[in-house]
Enzyme design. Sequence first.
Site, PDB file in Angstrom:
ATOM      1  N   LYS A 118       0.826  -1.214   0.000  1.00 14.35           N
ATOM      2  CA  LYS A 118       0.000   0.000   0.000  1.00 14.35           C
ATOM      3  C   LYS A 118       0.858   1.261   0.000  1.00 14.35           C
ATOM      4  O   LYS A 118       0.467   2.270  -0.577  1.00 14.35           O
ATOM      5  CB  LYS A 118      -0.948  -0.005   1.206  1.00 14.35           C
ATOM      6  CG  LYS A 118      -2.099  -0.984   1.035  1.00 14.35           C
ATOM      7  CD  LYS A 118      -3.197  -0.777   2.060  1.00 14.35           C
ATOM      8  CE  LYS A 118      -4.387  -1.686   1.753  1.00 14.35           C
ATOM      9  NZ  LYS A 118      -5.459  -1.560   2.726  1.00 14.35           N
ATOM     10  N   LYS A 199      -4.613 -10.071  -5.958  1.00 16.24           N
ATOM     11  CA  LYS A 199      -5.785 -10.227  -5.103  1.00 16.24           C
ATOM     12  C   LYS A 199      -6.912  -9.265  -5.500  1.00 16.24           C
ATOM     13  O   LYS A 199      -6.644  -8.125  -5.870  1.00 16.24           O
ATOM     14  CB  LYS A 199      -5.331  -9.913  -3.669  1.00 16.24           C
ATOM     15  CG  LYS A 199      -6.348 -10.129  -2.596  1.00 16.24           C
ATOM     16  CD  LYS A 199      -5.753  -9.747  -1.243  1.00 16.24           C
ATOM     17  CE  LYS A 199      -5.958  -8.271  -0.954  1.00 16.24           C
ATOM     18  NZ  LYS A 199      -6.893  -7.985   0.130  1.00 16.24           N
ATOM     19  N   LYS A 202     -11.095  -4.444  -2.344  1.00 12.89           N
ATOM     20  CA  LYS A 202     -12.262  -3.552  -2.388  1.00 12.89           C
ATOM     21  C   LYS A 202     -11.920  -2.116  -2.724  1.00 12.89           C
ATOM     22  O   LYS A 202     -12.768  -1.368  -3.185  1.00 12.89           O
ATOM     23  CB  LYS A 202     -13.073  -3.647  -1.102  1.00 12.89           C
ATOM     24  CG  LYS A 202     -12.360  -3.250   0.172  1.00 12.89           C
ATOM     25  CD  LYS A 202     -13.357  -3.260   1.320  1.00 12.89           C
ATOM     26  CE  LYS A 202     -12.932  -4.120   2.489  1.00 12.89           C
ATOM     27  NZ  LYS A 202     -11.676  -3.728   3.127  1.00 12.89           N
TER      28      LYS A 202
END
Length: 334
Positions: A118, A199, A202
């Site tokens: 991230k 992956k 969301k």
Amino acid sequence: MYMENTEKRLLSGLQPSGELTIGNYCGGIRQFLEYQKEYDSFLFVPDMHTITVPQGDPKLIQERIRRFANLYLACGLDPANCTFYIQSEVPAVNQLAWILECHTYMGELSRMTQFKAKSEKQTNVGCGLFTYPVLMAADIILYDSNVVPVGADQKQHVELARDIAERMNHKYGDLFVVPEPIIPKVGAKIKDLQDPTKKMSKSAEDTSGIIFLLDNEATIKKKINRAVTDNDGYVAFDEEKKPGISNLITLYSALSGTPLQQAIDRFTGWERYGDFKKEVLEVIYETLRPVQAEYERLSKSDYVDEVLDRGRDRANEIANRKYDLVRRAVGFGR
Ligand code: AQP
């Protein structure tokens, strides 16, 4: 050791960043539903985790919290069996997180793969993104959680929570239960339909490879039909050579409850990807239809507030007692 009761406790939470996906359902929600009756279950909306990466309008976060809460109920969370609350409404978690931060090493947090992934996507990385696994550890051990059902990506964070709990116990006496992750055998890491090597997430920017729990059927159909596969012309399960097809078989298995090997045996050799995708589509529809109908009904009422108020009160009661014990153990106050 201070324990609330002898019943084993389960805790789970999915942060309201982006919208809930079928991946979150397979790795997180589905397991919670399976285990909720076996344990004294806690489910929470980790709203404090969402601001570890920049978010837009705060109003949108609030709307999402509500949407998530209603969706959990719609998926089958049983309020009679579960303490359901919003993280930020239990202040002791923050107080405990500070103490835990002072007992966590920079090296440990630097090794967290989610932080690495991230932080690469941002220019000014907030400290909260770095320390977030400690807040998650506080979420878990504050309630003496025995088990934490998560997808594969969160296993490392639960392991860190274990290490911190053990360290605290070693230093201050038995303060915390050491939690165990529960990872589903199938569906622990559903992949993005457009890039089946990564992956499904969301909060990803490109949503074309993500099935959201509230997507309508036409959208889902389009996404499945466009799901990246290969040119081999036959269905087979091989996560390295055929990641797209393998991901769809996994999704089918996780949602239908068919054991993976049985699903593989059923579809192996099918020559028309269209026919295979239709089967996958059908189990997605079957899973989401009742959820969406119930969500529609619930979101027209204030029922969720009643459940969350009750959950907040019980969570605070337990959390405050535990925090008080910890703060005394480390030497705070008079
Ligand atoms: N693709 C996935 N397959 C299976 N399980 C998954 N989970 C997440 N993605 C998949 C599981 O869902 C829960 C959500 O945890 P979280 O809200 O803390 O966030 P996360 O793990 O970071 O999930 P996302 O979807 O990738 O969210 P963003 O994009 O906000 O970071 C966990 O149990 C997780 O393992």
